[in-house]
Motif scaffolding. Sequence first.
Motif, PDB file in Angstrom:
ATOM      1  N   GLU A 143       3.906  -7.681 -11.377  1.00 42.67           N
ATOM      2  CA  GLU A 143       2.598  -7.600 -12.043  1.00 42.67           C
ATOM      3  C   GLU A 143       1.452  -7.267 -11.076  1.00 42.67           C
ATOM      4  O   GLU A 143       0.432  -6.743 -11.491  1.00 42.67           O
ATOM      5  N   ASP A 144       1.646  -7.530  -9.755  1.00 40.62           N
ATOM      6  CA  ASP A 144       0.606  -7.189  -8.776  1.00 40.62           C
ATOM      7  C   ASP A 144       0.410  -5.679  -8.693  1.00 40.62           C
ATOM      8  O   ASP A 144      -0.634  -5.216  -8.277  1.00 40.62           O
ATOM      9  N   PHE A 145       1.440  -4.920  -9.060  1.00 40.14           N
ATOM     10  CA  PHE A 145       1.381  -3.463  -8.918  1.00 40.14           C
ATOM     11  C   PHE A 145       1.411  -2.759 -10.269  1.00 40.14           C
ATOM     12  O   PHE A 145       1.729  -1.586 -10.355  1.00 40.14           O
ATOM     13  N   THR A 146       1.115  -3.507 -11.333  1.00 40.39           N
ATOM     14  CA  THR A 146       1.210  -2.926 -12.671  1.00 40.39           C
ATOM     15  C   THR A 146      -0.162  -2.477 -13.165  1.00 40.39           C
ATOM     16  O   THR A 146      -1.125  -3.245 -13.152  1.00 40.39           O
ATOM     17  N   CYS A 147      -0.227  -1.238 -13.637  1.00 33.56           N
ATOM     18  CA  CYS A 147      -1.468  -0.688 -14.185  1.00 33.56           C
ATOM     19  C   CYS A 147      -1.719  -1.334 -15.549  1.00 33.56           C
ATOM     20  O   CYS A 147      -0.808  -1.398 -16.370  1.00 33.56           O
ATOM     21  N   PRO A 148      -2.924  -1.843 -15.828  1.00 32.90           N
ATOM     22  CA  PRO A 148      -3.189  -2.523 -17.106  1.00 32.90           C
ATOM     23  C   PRO A 148      -3.196  -1.562 -18.301  1.00 32.90           C
ATOM     24  O   PRO A 148      -3.109  -2.005 -19.444  1.00 32.90           O
ATOM     25  N   VAL A 149      -3.259  -0.243 -18.027  1.00 31.45           N
ATOM     26  CA  VAL A 149      -3.286   0.719 -19.140  1.00 31.45           C
ATOM     27  C   VAL A 149      -1.863   1.114 -19.545  1.00 31.45           C
ATOM     28  O   VAL A 149      -1.469   0.957 -20.699  1.00 31.45           O
ATOM     29  N   CYS A 150      -1.059   1.613 -18.575  1.00 30.66           N
ATOM     30  CA  CYS A 150       0.289   2.084 -18.934  1.00 30.66           C
ATOM     31  C   CYS A 150       1.349   1.005 -18.741  1.00 30.66           C
ATOM     32  O   CYS A 150       2.498   1.197 -19.128  1.00 30.66           O
ATOM     33  N   CYS A 151       0.957  -0.148 -18.132  1.00 26.63           N
ATOM     34  CA  CYS A 151       1.878  -1.271 -17.909  1.00 26.63           C
ATOM     35  C   CYS A 151       3.085  -0.880 -17.060  1.00 26.63           C
ATOM     36  O   CYS A 151       4.162  -1.462 -17.185  1.00 26.63           O
ATOM     37  N   ASP A 152       2.926   0.155 -16.213  1.00 25.98           N
ATOM     38  CA  ASP A 152       3.988   0.566 -15.292  1.00 25.98           C
ATOM     39  C   ASP A 152       3.440   0.395 -13.874  1.00 25.98           C
ATOM     40  O   ASP A 152       2.246   0.133 -13.704  1.00 25.98           O
ATOM     41  N   ILE A 153       4.304   0.539 -12.839  1.00 26.45           N
ATOM     42  CA  ILE A 153       3.810   0.467 -11.456  1.00 26.45           C
ATOM     43  C   ILE A 153       2.802   1.608 -11.263  1.00 26.45           C
ATOM     44  O   ILE A 153       3.039   2.725 -11.736  1.00 26.45           O
ATOM     45  N   PHE A 154       1.658   1.321 -10.585  1.00 32.39           N
ATOM     46  CA  PHE A 154       0.590   2.318 -10.400  1.00 32.39           C
ATOM     47  C   PHE A 154       1.114   3.638  -9.854  1.00 32.39           C
ATOM     48  O   PHE A 154       1.934   3.663  -8.929  1.00 32.39           O
ATOM     49  N   THR A 155       0.605   4.756 -10.407  1.00 41.65           N
ATOM     50  CA  THR A 155       0.838   6.077  -9.826  1.00 41.65           C
ATOM     51  C   THR A 155      -0.539   6.609  -9.445  1.00 41.65           C
ATOM     52  O   THR A 155      -1.403   6.744 -10.311  1.00 41.65           O
ATOM     53  N   ASP A 156      -0.775   6.879  -8.161  1.00 44.41           N
ATOM     54  CA  ASP A 156      -2.079   7.325  -7.648  1.00 44.41           C
ATOM     55  C   ASP A 156      -3.224   6.474  -8.216  1.00 44.41           C
ATOM     56  O   ASP A 156      -4.075   6.989  -8.956  1.00 44.41           O
ATOM     57  N   LEU A 206      -3.630   0.218  -2.053  1.00 43.50           N
ATOM     58  CA  LEU A 206      -2.794  -0.172  -3.195  1.00 43.50           C
ATOM     59  C   LEU A 206      -1.648   0.828  -3.386  1.00 43.50           C
ATOM     60  O   LEU A 206      -0.513   0.444  -3.670  1.00 43.50           O
ATOM     61  N   ARG A 207      -1.974   2.118  -3.184  1.00 41.33           N
ATOM     62  CA  ARG A 207      -0.929   3.132  -3.371  1.00 41.33           C
ATOM     63  C   ARG A 207       0.217   2.914  -2.372  1.00 41.33           C
ATOM     64  O   ARG A 207       1.386   2.956  -2.738  1.00 41.33           O
ATOM     65  N   ASN A 208      -0.140   2.633  -1.095  1.00 37.23           N
ATOM     66  CA  ASN A 208       0.896   2.407  -0.073  1.00 37.23           C
ATOM     67  C   ASN A 208       1.721   1.171  -0.403  1.00 37.23           C
ATOM     68  O   ASN A 208       2.944   1.173  -0.256  1.00 37.23           O
ATOM     69  N   LEU A 209       1.048   0.124  -0.866  1.00 38.21           N
ATOM     70  CA  LEU A 209       1.770  -1.106  -1.227  1.00 38.21           C
ATOM     71  C   LEU A 209       2.745  -0.840  -2.378  1.00 38.21           C
ATOM     72  O   LEU A 209       3.872  -1.329  -2.379  1.00 38.21           O
ATOM     73  N   CYS A 210       2.296  -0.048  -3.356  1.00 39.65           N
ATOM     74  CA  CYS A 210       3.158   0.282  -4.502  1.00 39.65           C
ATOM     75  C   CYS A 210       4.395   1.026  -4.036  1.00 39.65           C
ATOM     76  O   CYS A 210       5.514   0.742  -4.475  1.00 39.65           O
ATOM     77  N   GLU A 211       4.188   1.987  -3.119  1.00 42.24           N
ATOM     78  CA  GLU A 211       5.323   2.768  -2.618  1.00 42.24           C
ATOM     79  C   GLU A 211       6.317   1.866  -1.900  1.00 42.24           C
ATOM     80  O   GLU A 211       7.526   1.955  -2.125  1.00 42.24           O
ATOM     81  N   ALA A 212       5.792   0.965  -1.042  1.00 46.73           N
ATOM     82  CA  ALA A 212       6.661   0.043  -0.300  1.00 46.73           C
ATOM     83  C   ALA A 212       7.396  -0.874  -1.268  1.00 46.73           C
ATOM     84  O   ALA A 212       8.589  -1.139  -1.115  1.00 46.73           O
ATOM     85  N   PHE A 213       6.681  -1.330  -2.284  1.00 35.45           N
ATOM     86  CA  PHE A 213       7.273  -2.234  -3.276  1.00 35.45           C
ATOM     87  C   PHE A 213       8.429  -1.549  -4.012  1.00 35.45           C
ATOM     88  O   PHE A 213       9.514  -2.117  -4.163  1.00 35.45           O
TER      89      PHE A 213
END
Length: 248
Positions: free
Chosen positions: A10-23, A67-74
């Motif tokens: 949930e730390d990396f989830t976009c509140p709109v699409c509910c998926d891991i952030f993309t850009d 945030l983008r780098n963290l998402c990629e690492a995650f």
Amino acid sequence: MAAKRIFADEDFTCPVCCDIFTDPVLLQCSHSVCKACVEQYWITKPFRQCPICRKRSKRNPPINLALRNLCEAFLEDRNQRASEVLCALHDEKLKLFCLDDKEPVCLVCRDSSKHKDHRFRPVDEAVRDVKEEIRRTLIPLNEKKRVLEKAKQTFIQKEQYVQSQGKTTEKLIKEEFLKLHQFLFKEQESRMTAVREERRIKCEIIQKKVETMDREISSVIQIIREVEKRLGVNNISVLQNFKDTLKQ
Ligand SMILES: [Zn+2]
Ligand SMILES: [Zn+2]
Ligand SMILES: [Zn+2]
Ligand SMILES: [Zn+2]
């Protein structure tokens, strides 16, 4: 690795699409949303606002690089964990391969009574051996494929031969029938001409005969008239000319 695992999805989830952030972009209210998500959201709104708190935002918000780098690492860590299979009995990494049971095992398995006196190989080595074995089974398969392809080629060549032979025969039949048609047409013409000629000659002969008859008839008519004239003169003359009349 252990530090990364303190984060949750949930730390990396976009509140709109509910998926891991993309850009993810950083809005002025300091909320983050995927670039595509916020742009899509703004199309439906009269002015640019945050989809979470509705505060106004500037055009072209900057990418949230951290945030983008963290998402990629995650995501990378999650994928790695997904591909890492653990021993079902001991929850340890499967580092060895038991040659007797033909199965991957962990270090605890190796020391267990189940695998007493069994032979082991490091998993990497076992993978290499197994791959080599698989490659060896490919040799007869490739040979079979080669033989089948050769047989197929032979059939294709046969088909081509049958095709071309059929076409040649067709052409010959056409040519022969064309000759026959031409011959028959000529034959018909010459017979028709002969029949017409014969008819013409016969008709000519008949017409000549009719003409001869006409001439004879008119000369007989002439004589009849002469004779009838004599019937009209006096009686003595009839007697005098009787001999001449008979002569005619
Ligand atoms: Zn999103
Ligand atoms: Zn906001
Ligand atoms: Zn085990
Ligand atoms: Zn074993």
